[in-house]
Write a protein that holds these residues in place. Structure first.
Motif, PDB file in Angstrom:
ATOM      1  N   LYS A 138       0.842  -1.224   0.007  1.00 41.46           N
ATOM      2  CA  LYS A 138      -0.103  -0.038   0.009  1.00 41.46           C
ATOM      3  C   LYS A 138       0.800   1.173  -0.310  1.00 41.46           C
ATOM      4  CE  LYS A 138      -2.542  -0.432   3.710  1.00 41.46           C
ATOM      5  NZ  LYS A 138      -2.206  -1.818   4.374  1.00 41.46           N
ATOM      6  N   TYR A 139       2.023   1.054   0.621  1.00 40.70           N
ATOM      7  CA  TYR A 139       2.846   2.218   0.550  1.00 40.70           C
ATOM      8  C   TYR A 139       3.526   2.632  -0.793  1.00 40.70           C
ATOM      9  CZ  TYR A 139       2.382   2.103   5.518  1.00 40.70           C
ATOM     10  OH  TYR A 139       1.930   2.108   6.788  1.00 40.70           O
ATOM     11  N   THR A 140       3.022   3.122  -1.748  1.00 43.32           N
ATOM     12  CA  THR A 140       3.476   3.576  -2.809  1.00 43.32           C
ATOM     13  C   THR A 140       3.567   4.770  -3.109  1.00 43.32           C
ATOM     14  OG1 THR A 140       1.352   3.374  -3.941  1.00 43.32           O
ATOM     15  CG2 THR A 140       2.715   1.474  -3.846  1.00 43.32           C
ATOM     16  N   ASP A 142       1.863   6.696  -5.614  1.00 43.54           N
ATOM     17  CA  ASP A 142       0.538   6.976  -6.108  1.00 43.54           C
ATOM     18  C   ASP A 142      -0.233   7.216  -4.757  1.00 43.54           C
ATOM     19  OD1 ASP A 142       0.789   6.788  -8.520  1.00 43.54           O
ATOM     20  OD2 ASP A 142       0.094   4.815  -8.826  1.00 43.54           O
ATOM     21  N   SER A 143      -0.137   6.299  -3.707  1.00 45.65           N
ATOM     22  CA  SER A 143      -0.857   6.742  -2.516  1.00 45.65           C
ATOM     23  C   SER A 143      -0.429   7.593  -1.557  1.00 45.65           C
ATOM     24  CB  SER A 143      -1.081   5.230  -1.859  1.00 45.65           C
ATOM     25  OG  SER A 143       0.172   4.776  -1.293  1.00 45.65           O
ATOM     26  N   PHE A 144       0.762   8.416  -1.886  1.00 51.45           N
ATOM     27  CA  PHE A 144       1.237   9.373  -1.224  1.00 51.45           C
ATOM     28  C   PHE A 144       0.738  10.590  -1.557  1.00 51.45           C
ATOM     29  CE2 PHE A 144       4.572  12.296   0.561  1.00 51.45           C
ATOM     30  CZ  PHE A 144       4.898  11.499   2.053  1.00 51.45           C
ATOM     31  N   VAL A 145       0.141  11.545  -0.451  1.00 56.15           N
ATOM     32  CA  VAL A 145      -0.456  12.904  -0.949  1.00 56.15           C
ATOM     33  C   VAL A 145       0.630  13.981  -0.575  1.00 56.15           C
ATOM     34  CG1 VAL A 145      -2.253  14.410  -0.515  1.00 56.15           C
ATOM     35  CG2 VAL A 145      -2.686  11.867  -0.351  1.00 56.15           C
ATOM     36  N   VAL A 146       0.861  14.567  -1.649  1.00 56.71           N
ATOM     37  CA  VAL A 146       1.947  15.814  -1.438  1.00 56.71           C
ATOM     38  C   VAL A 146       1.397  17.127  -1.120  1.00 56.71           C
ATOM     39  CG1 VAL A 146       3.968  16.551  -2.536  1.00 56.71           C
ATOM     40  CG2 VAL A 146       3.053  14.340  -3.250  1.00 56.71           C
ATOM     41  N   GLY A 176       8.673  14.049  12.614  1.00 63.42           N
ATOM     42  CA  GLY A 176       8.126  13.276  13.521  1.00 63.42           C
ATOM     43  C   GLY A 176       7.573  11.869  13.202  1.00 63.42           C
ATOM     44  N   VAL A 177       7.079  11.317  14.222  1.00 63.74           N
ATOM     45  CA  VAL A 177       6.383  10.016  13.912  1.00 63.74           C
ATOM     46  C   VAL A 177       5.166  10.094  13.137  1.00 63.74           C
ATOM     47  CG1 VAL A 177       5.025  10.199  16.294  1.00 63.74           C
ATOM     48  CG2 VAL A 177       5.811   8.063  15.479  1.00 63.74           C
ATOM     49  N   GLY A 178       4.894   9.311  12.485  1.00 64.54           N
ATOM     50  CA  GLY A 178       3.748   9.273  11.712  1.00 64.54           C
ATOM     51  C   GLY A 178       3.657  10.078  10.574  1.00 64.54           C
ATOM     52  N   LEU A 179       4.533  10.650  10.007  1.00 71.94           N
ATOM     53  CA  LEU A 179       4.523  11.631   8.889  1.00 71.94           C
ATOM     54  C   LEU A 179       4.779  11.159   7.690  1.00 71.94           C
ATOM     55  CD1 LEU A 179       5.829  14.878  10.772  1.00 71.94           C
ATOM     56  CD2 LEU A 179       3.253  14.031  10.419  1.00 71.94           C
ATOM     57  N   GLY A 180       4.918   9.853   7.476  1.00 70.90           N
ATOM     58  CA  GLY A 180       5.070   9.243   6.212  1.00 70.90           C
ATOM     59  C   GLY A 180       6.447   8.908   5.799  1.00 70.90           C
ATOM     60  N   LYS A 181       7.670   8.839   6.677  1.00 70.93           N
ATOM     61  CA  LYS A 181       8.904   8.538   6.232  1.00 70.93           C
ATOM     62  C   LYS A 181       9.018   6.910   5.840  1.00 70.93           C
ATOM     63  CE  LYS A 181      10.491   9.309  10.445  1.00 70.93           C
ATOM     64  NZ  LYS A 181       9.284   9.667  11.202  1.00 70.93           N
ATOM     65  N   THR A 182       8.506   6.185   6.536  1.00 69.11           N
ATOM     66  CA  THR A 182       8.490   4.746   6.206  1.00 69.11           C
ATOM     67  C   THR A 182       7.717   4.558   4.955  1.00 69.11           C
ATOM     68  OG1 THR A 182       8.765   4.109   8.474  1.00 69.11           O
ATOM     69  CG2 THR A 182       7.755   2.391   6.909  1.00 69.11           C
ATOM     70  N   HIS A 183       6.608   5.162   4.861  1.00 68.40           N
ATOM     71  CA  HIS A 183       5.814   5.025   3.353  1.00 68.40           C
ATOM     72  C   HIS A 183       6.484   5.388   2.303  1.00 68.40           C
ATOM     73  CE1 HIS A 183       1.670   6.106   1.472  1.00 68.40           C
ATOM     74  NE2 HIS A 183       2.597   6.000   0.639  1.00 68.40           N
ATOM     75  N   GLY A 307      -6.374  16.368   2.203  1.00 70.27           N
ATOM     76  CA  GLY A 307      -6.262  15.826   1.028  1.00 70.27           C
ATOM     77  C   GLY A 307      -5.731  14.351   1.290  1.00 70.27           C
ATOM     78  N   ILE A 308      -5.100  13.956   2.152  1.00 69.77           N
ATOM     79  CA  ILE A 308      -4.982  12.819   2.664  1.00 69.77           C
ATOM     80  C   ILE A 308      -6.310  12.010   2.950  1.00 69.77           C
ATOM     81  CG2 ILE A 308      -4.180  10.929   4.424  1.00 69.77           C
ATOM     82  CD1 ILE A 308      -1.629  13.192   4.652  1.00 69.77           C
ATOM     83  N   LEU A 309      -7.167  12.476   3.693  1.00 73.21           N
ATOM     84  CA  LEU A 309      -8.486  12.116   4.067  1.00 73.21           C
ATOM     85  C   LEU A 309      -9.483  11.700   2.954  1.00 73.21           C
ATOM     86  CD1 LEU A 309      -9.378  14.106   7.176  1.00 73.21           C
ATOM     87  CD2 LEU A 309      -8.856  11.606   6.904  1.00 73.21           C
ATOM     88  N   VAL A 337      -0.556  11.644  10.626  1.00 75.23           N
ATOM     89  CA  VAL A 337      -1.304  11.011   9.709  1.00 75.23           C
ATOM     90  C   VAL A 337      -1.580   9.656  10.068  1.00 75.23           C
ATOM     91  CG1 VAL A 337      -1.128  10.380   7.370  1.00 75.23           C
ATOM     92  CG2 VAL A 337       0.078  12.221   8.111  1.00 75.23           C
ATOM     93  N   ARG A 338      -0.658   9.109  10.845  1.00 74.05           N
ATOM     94  CA  ARG A 338      -1.155   7.586  11.429  1.00 74.05           C
ATOM     95  C   ARG A 338      -2.645   7.792  12.082  1.00 74.05           C
ATOM     96  NH1 ARG A 338       3.636   5.342  13.870  1.00 74.05           N
ATOM     97  NH2 ARG A 338       4.217   5.114  11.693  1.00 74.05           N
ATOM     98  N   GLU A 339      -2.500   8.886  13.025  1.00 74.54           N
ATOM     99  CA  GLU A 339      -3.721   8.899  13.701  1.00 74.54           C
ATOM    100  C   GLU A 339      -4.845   9.242  13.238  1.00 74.54           C
ATOM    101  OE1 GLU A 339      -4.004  11.336  17.772  1.00 74.54           O
ATOM    102  OE2 GLU A 339      -2.995   9.719  18.106  1.00 74.54           O
ATOM    103  N   LEU A 340      -4.812  10.222  11.983  1.00 75.22           N
ATOM    104  CA  LEU A 340      -5.860  10.755  11.215  1.00 75.22           C
ATOM    105  C   LEU A 340      -6.315   9.603  10.362  1.00 75.22           C
ATOM    106  CD1 LEU A 340      -6.909  13.719  10.155  1.00 75.22           C
ATOM    107  CD2 LEU A 340      -5.332  13.331   8.269  1.00 75.22           C
ATOM    108  N   GLU A 341      -5.413   8.656   9.905  1.00 75.78           N
ATOM    109  CA  GLU A 341      -6.053   7.368   9.104  1.00 75.78           C
ATOM    110  C   GLU A 341      -6.759   6.511  10.157  1.00 75.78           C
ATOM    111  OE1 GLU A 341      -2.497   5.340   7.873  1.00 75.78           O
ATOM    112  OE2 GLU A 341      -2.949   5.869   5.799  1.00 75.78           O
ATOM    113  N   GLY A 342      -6.314   6.424  11.277  1.00 80.69           N
ATOM    114  CA  GLY A 342      -6.907   5.671  12.197  1.00 80.69           C
ATOM    115  C   GLY A 342      -8.315   5.992  12.702  1.00 80.69           C
TER     116      GLY A 342
END
Ligand code: ADP
Ligand code: MG
Length: 471
Positions: A138-140, A142-146, A176-183, A307-309, A337-342
């Motif tokens: 899922k982490y592509t 395409d799915s990353f909102v800029v 910071g945590v949950g901002l898309g680094k791993t993605h 945008g992410i939502l 973002v992680r919490e937002l998605e959650g």
């Protein structure tokens, strides 16, 4: 039940009659039927229908789920009833076990057989699959909102995955945590592999790097360890803050890093802070880390969150998420973002489960705890002032009894925003608006909700006000 027999269970068409008898003997179809009766077809297709049944083993009914989310949801919402359904069919059953199925969306590279059925598996990522940790499909890109806060990081990541030449080495992403680094790292891996299938890519968390190194030391096998990490074209190490203060791991990491850079191999590194803020990491490592490109990911702003939502909501085809709910979430869940998605997932799951459309009231209910944690404690007073200012009214005028549209409409908007942006009850809001009744507030909220749908100017005014108040 043997594996062969289980395999045939999934094949509904043209099953031989002997197999059919065994199929009938399985409690699973009847458990499904009971579930459907009790929770409805909708909940069935969303949850239970996604599970696989593996038979009963020593009093435990064994099920598999495609994702962790589905598994956890069933565990916390349906497990006791499911067990009852099984026990009713087969009194032997005393427990339930739900494992992630082998073809889960996240495949574990440690288990090569799990890669079956995946279009792209981590096994294809490096010549030696065991080197890389699991990559999430899922982490592509395409799915990353800029947005403004992550555009540099995104552009740099994209560049690395598109070019075969080393551009900046290393690329150091921090935020910071949950901002898309791993993605972004996973996206680099998938995209690089797509552009050049022969590229040897290793993605590993710094923590795992450390454990492997320690294990290599223990088994006196550091040579193999070194070879393994040095025979790659692209090495990505996630969360290097973990190896701060770990002297020997740092030393090895640095040697590996130098060797790769000297061989013109691309290195990508992430951390939760900038190289210079990494404590307990040797000076020379810090300075070498800063040689390439350092890109930081800033906290999200309102536009990016929205945008992410929107992009996530579009992916949930079965459920409609009203725009005002997305705006509400973007405004209120600001942590990461992680919490937002959650939060969005929770609302989606709830709506699916109870089979009702998503509304503001439902959202507030389901997310009470999260909203409270993210609360900026906006006051009704602030809202009133902002709205009065916005419409060029004096505060006293807006709170007065006057019913002229030019005054009454802003008043209703202020009531509506008070309901949306604070946790105050309707009677409380009424009191703060010159001692009005709670039904007046309720009427105002409904009125504005209705108007927003048809009146784009009003909708824009409210969106703008909400944003201003959010800061
Ligand atoms: P980090 O590694 O920085 O802690 P992650 O990469 O794990 O954060 O991101 C947390 C979650 O937020 C993931 O599910 C990820 O897909 C999502 N996410 C973060 N930033 C974005 C973005 N810009 N667009 C889409 N999803 C994002
Ligand atoms: Mg991460």
């Amino acid at each position: 039940m043997s594996e062969r027999e289980q395999d045939t269970m999934g094949a509904t068409g043209g099953v031989a009659s002997t197999l059919n008898e065994k199929f009938d003997a399985s409690p699973w179809p009847r458990v499904c039927e009971k579930f459907r009766q009790e929770f409805g077809q909708h909940a069935f297709s969303r949850w239970l229908g996604q599970l696989g049944y593996n038979g009963i083993d020593g009093g435990t009914a064994e099920l598999t789920a495609p994702t962790k989310f589905v598994r956890d949801w069933i565990q916390s919402h349906y497990a006791p009833r499911l067990k009852d359904f099984f026990t009713a069919e087969d009194p032997q059953v005393k427990a339930l076990s739900i494992r992630l199925s082998a073809t889960a969306t996240i495949t574990k590279s440690e288990a090569p057989q799990s890669a079956q059925g995946e279009k792209i598996s981590p096994a294809t990522i490096g010549s030696r699959a065991d080197e890389s940790s699991a990559l999430d499909p899922k982490y592509t890109f395409d799915s990353f909102v800029v947005g403004k806060s992550n555009e540099l990081a995104y552009a740099a990541a994209k560049r690395i995955s598109e070019s075969d030449d080393v551009t900046f080495n290393p690329l150091f992403l921090h935020g910071g945590v949950g901002l898309g680094k791993t993605h972004l790292m996973h996206a680099i891996a998938w995209e690089s592999k797509r552009n050049n299938p022969n590229k040897r890519i290793v993605y590993i968390s710094a923590e795992k790097f450390m454990f492997e190194f320690i294990a290599a030391l223990r088994y006196k096998d550091t040579h193999a360890f070194k070879q393994k990490f040095r025979a790659v074209d692209l090495l990505m190490v996630d969360d290097v803050q973990f190896i701060a203060n770990k002297e020997s791991t740092q030393e090895e990491f640095f040697h590996t890093f130098n060797a790769l850079v000297d061989n013109r191999c691309q290195v990508v590194i992430t951390a939760d802070r900038s190289p210079t803020d990494l404590e307990g990491i040797q000076e020379r490592i810090v300075s070498r880390l800063g040689w390439g490109l350092v890109a930081d990911i800033h906290p999200t702003d309102y536009e990016l969150r929205l945008g992410i939502l929107q992009s996530k909501a579009e992916q949930s085809k079965n459920v409609d998420v009203p725009a005002e709910v997305l705006e509400f979430l973007a405004r209120r869940i600001t942590s990461n973002v992680r919490e937002l998605e959650g939060a969005l997932n929770r609302v989606l799951a709830y709506a699916t489960l109870v089979g009702r459309p998503i509304t503001m009231d439902m959202t507030r209910d389901v997310l009470q705890d999260l909203i409270r944690a993210n609360d900026r404690k906006l006051t009704i007073d602030e809202i009133q002032r902002a709205v009065a200012d916005y419409f060029n009214l004096r505060l006293a005028e807006m709170l007065s009894e006057r019913r002229a549209r030019t005054i009454a409409r802003p008043r209703q908007i202020a009531m509506y925003l008070s309901k949306q942006l604070t946790s105050r009850s309707l009677p409380e809001i009424g009191r703060r608006f010159g001692g009005r009744d709670h039904t007046t507030v309720m009427h105002a909220v409904r009125k504005i909700e209705d108007l927003r749908r048809d009146d784009s100017q009003l909708d824009e005014d409210i969106t703008r006000l909400g944003r201003m108040l959010e800061g």
